[in-house]
Design a protein around this motif. Structure first.
Motif, mmCIF file in Angstrom:
data_model
loop_
_atom_site.group_PDB
_atom_site.id
_atom_site.type_symbol
_atom_site.label_atom_id
_atom_site.label_comp_id
_atom_site.label_asym_id
_atom_site.label_seq_id
_atom_site.Cartn_x
_atom_site.Cartn_y
_atom_site.Cartn_z
ATOM 1 N N GLN A 3 0.850 -1.185 0.000
ATOM 2 C CA GLN A 3 0.000 0.000 0.000
ATOM 3 C C GLN A 3 0.892 1.244 0.000
ATOM 4 O O GLN A 3 1.702 1.431 0.908
ATOM 5 C CB GLN A 3 -0.888 0.008 1.250
ATOM 6 C CG GLN A 3 -1.841 -1.173 1.361
ATOM 7 C CD GLN A 3 -3.052 -1.019 0.460
ATOM 8 O OE1 GLN A 3 -3.441 0.090 0.098
ATOM 9 N NE2 GLN A 3 -3.646 -2.139 0.089
ATOM 10 N N ALA A 5 1.011 5.559 -0.763
ATOM 11 C CA ALA A 5 0.348 6.839 -1.036
ATOM 12 C C ALA A 5 1.330 7.727 -1.785
ATOM 13 O O ALA A 5 2.511 7.807 -1.422
ATOM 14 C CB ALA A 5 -0.082 7.511 0.255
ATOM 15 N N THR A 28 -2.625 4.946 -3.729
ATOM 16 C CA THR A 28 -3.609 5.999 -3.486
ATOM 17 C C THR A 28 -2.936 7.329 -3.765
ATOM 18 O O THR A 28 -1.809 7.567 -3.310
ATOM 19 C CB THR A 28 -4.117 5.966 -2.035
ATOM 20 O OG1 THR A 28 -4.747 4.696 -1.794
ATOM 21 C CG2 THR A 28 -5.133 7.075 -1.785
ATOM 22 N N TRP A 30 -3.025 11.738 -4.255
ATOM 23 C CA TRP A 30 -3.622 13.027 -3.936
ATOM 24 C C TRP A 30 -2.879 14.101 -4.716
ATOM 25 O O TRP A 30 -1.654 14.025 -4.905
ATOM 26 C CB TRP A 30 -3.522 13.345 -2.446
ATOM 27 C CG TRP A 30 -3.934 14.758 -2.135
ATOM 28 C CD1 TRP A 30 -5.195 15.216 -1.886
ATOM 29 C CD2 TRP A 30 -3.083 15.917 -2.110
ATOM 30 N NE1 TRP A 30 -5.188 16.575 -1.705
ATOM 31 C CE2 TRP A 30 -3.911 17.036 -1.838
ATOM 32 C CE3 TRP A 30 -1.726 16.115 -2.310
ATOM 33 C CZ2 TRP A 30 -3.394 18.325 -1.745
ATOM 34 C CZ3 TRP A 30 -1.212 17.406 -2.231
ATOM 35 C CH2 TRP A 30 -2.041 18.492 -1.933
ATOM 36 N N ALA A 45 -5.530 3.337 -9.690
ATOM 37 C CA ALA A 45 -5.177 4.099 -8.489
ATOM 38 C C ALA A 45 -6.451 4.577 -7.793
ATOM 39 O O ALA A 45 -7.489 4.761 -8.425
ATOM 40 C CB ALA A 45 -4.298 5.289 -8.846
ATOM 41 N N GLN A 46 -6.343 4.780 -6.485
ATOM 42 C CA GLN A 46 -7.453 5.292 -5.695
ATOM 43 C C GLN A 46 -7.220 6.772 -5.395
ATOM 44 O O GLN A 46 -6.087 7.194 -5.199
ATOM 45 C CB GLN A 46 -7.596 4.510 -4.389
ATOM 46 C CG GLN A 46 -7.891 3.027 -4.577
ATOM 47 C CD GLN A 46 -9.206 2.791 -5.279
ATOM 48 O OE1 GLN A 46 -10.244 3.310 -4.874
ATOM 49 N NE2 GLN A 46 -9.163 1.996 -6.344
ATOM 50 N N TRP A 47 -8.289 7.532 -5.362
ATOM 51 C CA TRP A 47 -8.194 8.958 -5.064
ATOM 52 C C TRP A 47 -8.451 9.221 -3.590
ATOM 53 O O TRP A 47 -9.291 8.563 -2.960
ATOM 54 C CB TRP A 47 -9.210 9.740 -5.899
ATOM 55 C CG TRP A 47 -9.316 11.185 -5.496
ATOM 56 C CD1 TRP A 47 -10.305 11.775 -4.763
ATOM 57 C CD2 TRP A 47 -8.366 12.218 -5.783
ATOM 58 N NE1 TRP A 47 -10.037 13.109 -4.579
ATOM 59 C CE2 TRP A 47 -8.848 13.416 -5.198
ATOM 60 C CE3 TRP A 47 -7.153 12.245 -6.485
ATOM 61 C CZ2 TRP A 47 -8.168 14.615 -5.286
ATOM 62 C CZ3 TRP A 47 -6.470 13.451 -6.570
ATOM 63 C CH2 TRP A 47 -6.971 14.617 -5.983
ATOM 64 N N ALA A 48 -7.713 10.188 -3.024
ATOM 65 C CA ALA A 48 -7.949 10.646 -1.655
ATOM 66 C C ALA A 48 -8.167 12.151 -1.690
ATOM 67 O O ALA A 48 -7.501 12.870 -2.441
ATOM 68 C CB ALA A 48 -6.766 10.304 -0.756
ATOM 69 N N ALA A 54 -5.034 9.953 2.170
ATOM 70 C CA ALA A 54 -4.182 9.104 1.334
ATOM 71 C C ALA A 54 -3.232 8.265 2.175
ATOM 72 O O ALA A 54 -2.933 7.113 1.843
ATOM 73 C CB ALA A 54 -3.391 9.970 0.353
#
Length: 284
Positions: A3, A5, A28, A30, A45-48, A54
């Motif tokens: 994981q 960020a 993740t 930002w 990808a994941q957004w924060a 994040a």
């Protein structure tokens, strides 16, 4: 799967984060402007909404932002800063080019919050970030360096441990200062050769066979002779870095000061967003 960020998706950051996604890690992201993240979000990808969000659950939190002020905001904001969201075993990695004083101050803030922290600025511009050929200059505890090295190696071809906190920033500022001085000098020399009625490319080709020539000089020569000034390393950023180097030198660095003055003039002429080699136009 790790994981991770990633904070800051400028020209460098978006390319660096891409390699982490390509390697199969859970990333993740930002950025101040969410639209910049769209290409990465389309690839998983994941957004924060904030750096703190994040950082939640991440094993590594990497920042790649513009300057000291942006770094302070990303890590330390009382409501949204990444330190606020980090787990105890996570490692904060600051990859931005920052002043030595600030990186040491940031390390103190991390220590006060029991956050594990290393600095990892990079040498290289957009092409090197694109092809995972960055050179890392890492300062901080050796044990943290060893943990972070496999992740950093996904984005760079060489990961150097330069020593204690602040050594990475110093190594990066030395690197960029050497580059900045070469750029301003070659700008002068190209103009001088033109005034003499010579072909700068032919003369510099001959000079490139001598021991004084550098890889950087070759890249700069091509840009200046072809008048190709599309942004790779903008004037605004190299000027900022030379300012940080002067701070570290307590302003006792006449060559650095002279080079910075050239980039200041380029900014005055509204050339700050162009590649640093655009200073060649100042001598025409």
């Amino acid at each position: 799967m790790t994981q991770i960020a990633f904070l800051g998706l400028g020209a460098m950051g978006i390319r660096m984060a891409q390699h982490l996604i390509d390697a199969g890690h859970a990333v993740t992201v930002w950025n101040r402007t969410e639209s910049r993240a769209q290409p990465l979000l389309e690839q998983g990808a994941q957004w924060a909404d904030t750096p703190a969000e994040a950082a939640q659950g991440a094993e590594f939190v990497i920042a790649m932002v513009r300057d000291d002020e942006a770094s302070a905001d990303v890590w330390l904001d009382e409501q949204t800063g990444a330190f606020k969201g980090m787990d105890e075993q996570a490692i904060a990695i600051e990859s931005s080019t920052l002043s030595v004083d600030w990186i040491k101050t940031l390390a103190q803030h991390a220590h006060q919050r029991n956050v594990k922290f290393i600095e990892a600025p990079v040498s290289g511009s957009r092409p090197q970030a694109q092809h995972a050929e960055l050179v890392y200059l890492v300062g901080g505890e050796a044990s943290l360096f060893e943990r972070a090295e496999p992740v950093l190696s996904l984005m760079g071809k060489k990961v150097n441990h330069t020593g204690g906190m602040g050594s990475g920033a110093l190594a990066k500022l030395v690197t960029n200062t050497l580059m900045g001085i070469q750029v301003t000098t070659l700008g002068e020399l190209v103009a001088m050769l033109k005034r003499q009625g010579e072909d700068p490319d032919k003369i510099l080709e001959a000079v490139s066979t001598t021991p004084v020539w550098s890889k950087t000089a070759g890249i700069v020569r091509k840009s200046m002779v072809n008048e190709a000034y599309e942004p790779q390393f903008p004037v605004d950023l190299i000027e900022k870095d030379l300012g940080y180097c002067l701070q570290a030198a307590n302003q006792v660095a006449p060559m650095t000061s002279a080079a910075r003055t050239v980039f200041n003039e380029a900014q005055t002429q509204q050339l700050g967003e162009w590649n640093m080699t655009v200073v060649a136009k100042l001598y025409q």
